[in-house]
Every structure is written in C-alpha cells, then in structure tokens.
Design an enzyme around this catalytic site. Sequence first.
Site, PDB file in Angstrom:
ATOM      1  N   HIS A  58      -9.696   1.175   4.470  1.00 31.01           N
ATOM      2  CA  HIS A  58      -8.438   1.311   5.207  1.00 31.01           C
ATOM      3  C   HIS A  58      -8.661   2.241   6.399  1.00 31.01           C
ATOM      4  O   HIS A  58      -9.436   3.195   6.310  1.00 31.01           O
ATOM      5  CB  HIS A  58      -7.352   1.868   4.278  1.00 31.01           C
TER       6      HIS A  58
ATOM      7  N   GLU B 250      -7.055   4.616   7.577  1.00 27.63           N
ATOM      8  CA  GLU B 250      -6.831   6.048   7.313  1.00 27.63           C
ATOM      9  C   GLU B 250      -8.055   6.662   6.622  1.00 27.63           C
ATOM     10  O   GLU B 250      -8.363   7.831   6.820  1.00 27.63           O
ATOM     11  CB  GLU B 250      -5.546   6.235   6.489  1.00 27.63           C
TER      12      GLU B 250
ATOM     13  N   SER C  55       2.890  -2.256  10.236  1.00 30.79           N
ATOM     14  CA  SER C  55       4.340  -2.354  10.455  1.00 30.79           C
ATOM     15  C   SER C  55       4.905  -3.746  10.166  1.00 30.79           C
ATOM     16  O   SER C  55       5.853  -4.179  10.812  1.00 30.79           O
ATOM     17  CB  SER C  55       4.706  -1.904  11.871  1.00 30.79           C
TER      18      SER C  55
ATOM     19  N   LYS D  53       0.158   4.206  -0.277  1.00 32.77           N
ATOM     20  CA  LYS D  53      -0.496   5.404   0.291  1.00 32.77           C
ATOM     21  C   LYS D  53      -0.243   6.600  -0.646  1.00 32.77           C
ATOM     22  O   LYS D  53      -0.199   6.406  -1.857  1.00 32.77           O
ATOM     23  CB  LYS D  53      -0.001   5.638   1.712  1.00 32.77           C
TER      24      LYS D  53
ATOM     25  N   GLU E  22      -5.857  -5.070  10.319  1.00 32.51           N
ATOM     26  CA  GLU E  22      -4.856  -4.036  10.535  1.00 32.51           C
ATOM     27  C   GLU E  22      -5.139  -3.281  11.833  1.00 32.51           C
ATOM     28  O   GLU E  22      -5.951  -2.332  11.838  1.00 32.51           O
ATOM     29  CB  GLU E  22      -4.880  -3.037   9.378  1.00 32.51           C
TER      30      GLU E  22
ATOM     31  N   GLY F 178       2.033   2.201  10.627  1.00 29.76           N
ATOM     32  CA  GLY F 178       2.984   3.299  10.476  1.00 29.76           C
ATOM     33  C   GLY F 178       3.679   3.702  11.764  1.00 29.76           C
ATOM     34  O   GLY F 178       4.346   4.724  11.825  1.00 29.76           O
TER      35      GLY F 178
ATOM     36  N   ASN G  71       0.881  -1.171   0.000  1.00 24.54           N
ATOM     37  CA  ASN G  71       0.000   0.000   0.000  1.00 24.54           C
ATOM     38  C   ASN G  71       0.916   1.217   0.000  1.00 24.54           C
ATOM     39  O   ASN G  71       1.468   1.573   1.028  1.00 24.54           O
ATOM     40  CB  ASN G  71      -0.885  -0.039   1.254  1.00 24.54           C
TER      41      ASN G  71
HETATM   42  P1  PGA Z   1       2.480   0.152   7.570  1.00 26.27           P
HETATM   43  O1  PGA Z   1       1.061   0.377   6.882  1.00 26.27           O
HETATM   44  O2  PGA Z   1       3.030  -1.138   7.038  1.00 26.27           O
HETATM   45  O3  PGA Z   1       3.304   1.350   7.176  1.00 26.27           O
HETATM   46  O4  PGA Z   1       2.248   0.096   9.038  1.00 26.27           O
HETATM   47  C1  PGA Z   1       0.189  -0.688   6.676  1.00 26.27           C
HETATM   48  C2  PGA Z   1      -1.088  -0.197   6.066  1.00 26.27           C
HETATM   49  O5  PGA Z   1      -1.524   0.915   6.411  1.00 26.27           O
HETATM   50  O6  PGA Z   1      -1.718  -0.872   5.225  1.00 26.27           O
END
Ligand code: PGA
Length: 258
Positions: A100, A102, A219, A15, A173, A179, A13
């Site tokens: 997601h 976010e 992460s 982003k 998640e 993140g 992803n």
């Molecule tokens: P990350 O993000 O691996 O940077 O924690 C995962 C995601 O948001 O899908």
Amino acid sequence: MNRELRKTVIAGNWKMNMLASEIKAFKDELMPLISGYSAWCEAAICTPFVLLPSALDVFKGTGVGVGAQNMSQHESGAYTGEVSATQLTDIGTQYVIIGHSERRQYYGETDESVNEKTLAALKTPMTAIVCVGETLEQREQGITNSLVTKQVETALKNVPGGEELGKIIIAYEPVWAIGTGKTATPEDAQEVCKVIRDVLAKLYCEKSAASITIQYGGSMNDKNAKELLAQPDIDGGLIGGASLKPDAFAVIINAANQ
Ligand code: PGA
C-alpha cells in the site's frame, strides 16, 4: 467490470481505525444493506492485525471475507513486531494487502520488498492485493504509465503463471487520490488499469491477463463507485474512508452487483 472473465472484488481498508468492540455493530448495519449480494462479487474488510481474530469471528458465515493490511516477507524467526503469511492463514485470514502506498511512503517498502511479500503470500491460500500507483509529481511528469508498468513487473517477478495468478489482485491506487477526496476520473483510472492489463498480458498471456482482477482505489465512495466500476478494466475497489461507514460501503458493494 467484466463478470464473464474475472471476479469483482470490493475490499475495505480500515487502515488504523476501529476497535474490536465496534466490529459487530458495523456488521449488523452492513449485512441487511447488502442482502442482494451475490457470489460473483467478493467483499472483504482488511483490518489491523490486532482486530483480525474479532473480525474473522464476527464475519464468519456472512460471505464477507477478512484480510490483513500488511505482512512480513519472512516465514518465521527473529523479526520483532512482524507477522508472517502463515500466521495470518493459520487464523483464517483470506486476503492481504501488499505494498500500500502508505507502507511505501512511511515504512520504506520498495518494489523489491513488495515482490518478496507477494511471493511469500502465494505460498499460502491467501489472495494478495498488490498495490501500485503514482504520486501527483509523477503524474505531472507524465511518467504514470511507465512507473506503474515497472511497479507491476517488479512486484510479479518470479510469480509463475497458471493457478497462482488466481490469488493475485492488482490495486491501482494513485497516491494523490488516497484520502484526499480527489478521485481519478473514470477515464484516467481506466487508462492506467488497461496499461496494467497489457503488462500482465506481456508477462503471462492475454487469457491470464483477462482473468486477473484489477481494482481502483483512491477516494472511491458511494457517489462515484458506479461510474468507476462501469469501466471495462476496473474490476472492483480498494476502499479506505468509505469502508468505515456501513451505509456507504454497502452502496459500493451493491454498485458492483449491478
Ligand atoms: P481512500 O483510501 O478510499 O480513503 O482514499 C484508499 C486506500 O488507501 O486504499
């Protein structure tokens, strides 16, 4: 992972990162590192809408799929700034991330809109990566399992069983792990992924539940992927930060191929 029962899917992803001009260099670095990559493990990169045509062009014929990070629940019409599932498939997009955290946190997505988008995605050939997961506060309140259960039940409302389910991936998640560099322990991630599989068995049947890919995200990186993917109910990963680095992303894809 359980390769006999379901496919393993490693999805990046990106982003709101990367530029069209950077995708080829990324691919050129990634591909030699995953030359042992085999058909039972799918790999994909989910890019911002504007990068999809370039990514589809660059990854054509490599076996690495391309996905979007969001879509509209509407088929067409006066929805300024939105992109429909049909528009995504029209250019060849193979995956779409839905719900997601976010999007839930910053753009008002709810379990209900996630359900509408999932139903809209299923009308196309795309695979929908449906995201669920708890915040730190919710984990501390001890409501992770009930919350994730509700998220999955609502997301899949009116989703028929059978073949349609083959186009659904659930990504667990935990919001506090995204993140932040804080990964869920393999045991904690496994526990929630098992809860999700049990919900799927209740909604459909044991056999269908066993055939659905459940990813972990938050992460996941080149250091911890192997241990997470070794859990019986974790069938892949949704990877943010580490998917921007071809070497780290390759280590994760290769971990899924062992
Ligand atoms: P990350 O993000 O691996 O940077 O924690 C995962 C995601 O948001 O899908």
